[in-house]
Design an enzyme around this catalytic site. Sequence first.
Site, PDB file in Angstrom:
ATOM      1  N   ALA A  18       1.706   5.243  -1.442  1.00  0.00           N
ATOM      2  CA  ALA A  18       1.294   6.656  -0.906  1.00  0.00           C
ATOM      3  C   ALA A  18      -0.065   6.779  -1.332  1.00  0.00           C
ATOM      4  O   ALA A  18      -1.032   7.660  -0.630  1.00  0.00           O
ATOM      5  CB  ALA A  18       2.309   7.723  -1.550  1.00  0.00           C
ATOM      6  N   GLU A  19      -0.371   6.459  -2.507  1.00  0.00           N
ATOM      7  CA  GLU A  19      -1.840   6.667  -2.902  1.00  0.00           C
ATOM      8  C   GLU A  19      -2.932   5.472  -3.599  1.00  0.00           C
ATOM      9  O   GLU A  19      -3.696   5.658  -4.380  1.00  0.00           O
ATOM     10  CB  GLU A  19      -1.646   8.095  -4.028  1.00  0.00           C
ATOM     11  CG  GLU A  19      -0.626   7.825  -5.064  1.00  0.00           C
ATOM     12  CD  GLU A  19      -0.869   8.736  -6.322  1.00  0.00           C
ATOM     13  OE1 GLU A  19      -1.995   9.346  -6.364  1.00  0.00           O
ATOM     14  OE2 GLU A  19      -0.078   8.918  -7.010  1.00  0.00           O
TER      15      GLU A  19
ATOM     16  N   GLN B 159       0.797  -1.158  -0.069  1.00  0.00           N
ATOM     17  CA  GLN B 159      -0.014  -0.024  -0.039  1.00  0.00           C
ATOM     18  C   GLN B 159       0.815   1.086  -0.029  1.00  0.00           C
ATOM     19  O   GLN B 159       1.497   1.435   1.058  1.00  0.00           O
ATOM     20  CB  GLN B 159      -1.026  -0.051   1.110  1.00  0.00           C
ATOM     21  CG  GLN B 159      -1.722   1.557   1.083  1.00  0.00           C
ATOM     22  CD  GLN B 159      -3.101   1.327   2.074  1.00  0.00           C
ATOM     23  OE1 GLN B 159      -3.436   0.131   2.220  1.00  0.00           O
ATOM     24  NE2 GLN B 159      -3.708   2.347   2.150  1.00  0.00           N
TER      25      GLN B 159
ATOM     26  N   ASP C 273       7.550  12.922  -9.037  1.00  0.00           N
ATOM     27  CA  ASP C 273       7.773  12.298  -7.691  1.00  0.00           C
ATOM     28  C   ASP C 273       9.033  11.362  -7.693  1.00  0.00           C
ATOM     29  O   ASP C 273       9.151  10.135  -7.402  1.00  0.00           O
ATOM     30  CB  ASP C 273       6.405  11.315  -7.485  1.00  0.00           C
ATOM     31  CG  ASP C 273       6.452  10.836  -6.161  1.00  0.00           C
ATOM     32  OD1 ASP C 273       7.386  11.117  -5.299  1.00  0.00           O
ATOM     33  OD2 ASP C 273       5.644   9.817  -5.734  1.00  0.00           O
TER      34      ASP C 273
END
Lengths: 232, 338
Positions: A18-19, A16, A139
């Site tokens: 960051a988004e 899981q 990113d």
Amino acid sequence: MMAVSEFLSRAELLKQGAEARVYRVQLLGRPTIVKERFPKLYRHPELDKKLTHRRTVQEVRSILRCRRAGIPAPSLYFVDYTSHCIFMEDVVNSCTVRDHIALLQRSDSPQQLEHLEHLAEQVGRLLAQMHDEDVIHGDLTTSNILLRAPGSGSGSELVLIDFGLSYISALPEDKGVDLYVLEKAFLSTHPHTEPLFEKLLQSYTCSSPRATAVINKLDEVRLRGRKRSMVG
Amino acid sequence: MTVVIGFEGSANKIGIGIIRDGEVLSNPRRTYITPPGQGFMPSDTARHHRAVILTVLKEALDQAGLKPADIDCVAYTKGPGMGAPLVTVALVARTVAQLWGKPLLGVNHCVGHIEMGRLITKANNPTVLYVSGGNTQVIAYSERRYRIFGETIDIAVGNCLDRFARVIKISNDPSPGYNIEQMAKKGSQYVELPYTVKGMDVSFSGILSYIEVSSAHKMLSSGQCTAEDLCFSLQETLFSMLVEITERAMAHCGSQEVLIVGGVGCNLRLQEMMDVMCKERGAKLFATDERFCIDNGAMIAQAGWEMFRSGHVTELKDSWITQRSLCLFTTWRTPWVI
Ligand SMILES: Nc1ncnc2c1ncn2[C@@H]1O[C@H](COP(=O)(O)OP(=O)(O)O)[C@@H](O)[C@H]1O
Ligand SMILES: [Mg+2]
């Protein structure tokens, strides 16, 4: 949409992030990664819908743009814009550049420095290529670059991933900020690597005729950061 | 037992707090409040601090029931912050340290916030979101240093809130941020504002110029939305960006705790959003209320206590102040248990 979520409920959750949730599945016999951007309940539903949609679209668009230009990124297999799932090639036998740097730093091999420098140069070259296509990653961290077949020396290849915050721009300022974001993530993740990052930038500079303007902008952005007053 | 008195005055609050081994004995504070539409200027703020500092000092000692002889160390904020108020407060700290014959200790303001947050909440190894008038940073502790993973690449979130308040003339009493929070509760319509996240960094200048360049006034005068709607939308947008970069840093560092510190950190909507994010990833949120979120003296005393206990003091000749912070600041503590 029902079908996708049912499919994922049986899939192996890899991470899981960051988004998104990242799953590992088999699709028509191929090792596949599914990146699912599920609703973020903390933010306003309207804002959430916009961001989730925008990022899925951006990720697909930039991966395709990179691949068209011969820049390594995962192959895309299938996109579902209703559940915001991207099905893409699982880069098998790979690890993140982050893990690989940490591994090299821990090793006491006499070639440690040489390997690290080689890797930094590879990353610099790859980012210069990406920026020459006017793709701003948005990113850049060492977690968002994979190393295929790590340890096989010159046979190893980098693969760019996680383009959700990416966009297209030719402005040196945007490219400079992209490198600034990487620099901070790099130095805070991998302590005592200032000379290594310098190597990365050198290789970036040598790999693109447009690099000088970008590096000048990077210097400007750094200076802005240092000059910012911090009252309160 | 170790008793430390802490002097804080890096912005528009002047606070003096006394800490005895993790116990807050007193923590009085005064705030310099400016009229609506106006920010605080360094020299006026320093004048305010000068006028009240001795009263606050007396309160701190009286409420704690202590005499100067009971104090073991005098801690003060060495920065970052506004020059003139920092100098004023440091001068008083230096003077009492010499009068009382006690050692002096300069403390980094950011570290004060973090250490106070850890003391009050008992958070162990959190990812820290530090949000105030002058700071917006996502910080984590590794390899004996606090490291900044994410931050604003232009203005701080508190500064964005304050300047928004000035544009639509919201009162500065008790603080612009508090009044925006109250008005936001009455807002309902979501107005889309620029949303800029770059990796673990954020940018707020786009929102501010969008609002300042007459958009706010146009929307309000045309009846397109109310001031309350704007407050609501501003908070939803700013805080979503903050929660997002905090979550990205957590994913990056593999952290399962979040601590919010700094003045904006007492905003309950921000805490609520952060809590939803944390629950969803099985993490835990730690936050404090306005007594400790907002600049105060006890936080400087607490960080000073930690430093003093590990053998640090600041010689008089080294008792300078600084307006800026270094990107990374080393600490005196052994690493947090990870
Ligand atoms: N195509 C892929 N092949 C192999 N591993 C992947 C692939 N895509 C993602 N991963 C793994 O999943 C992690 C998270 O994926 P990423 O796209 O970066 O999502 P996030 O936005 O949540 O960070 C990556 O750091 C990597 O370890
Ligand atoms: Mg990622």
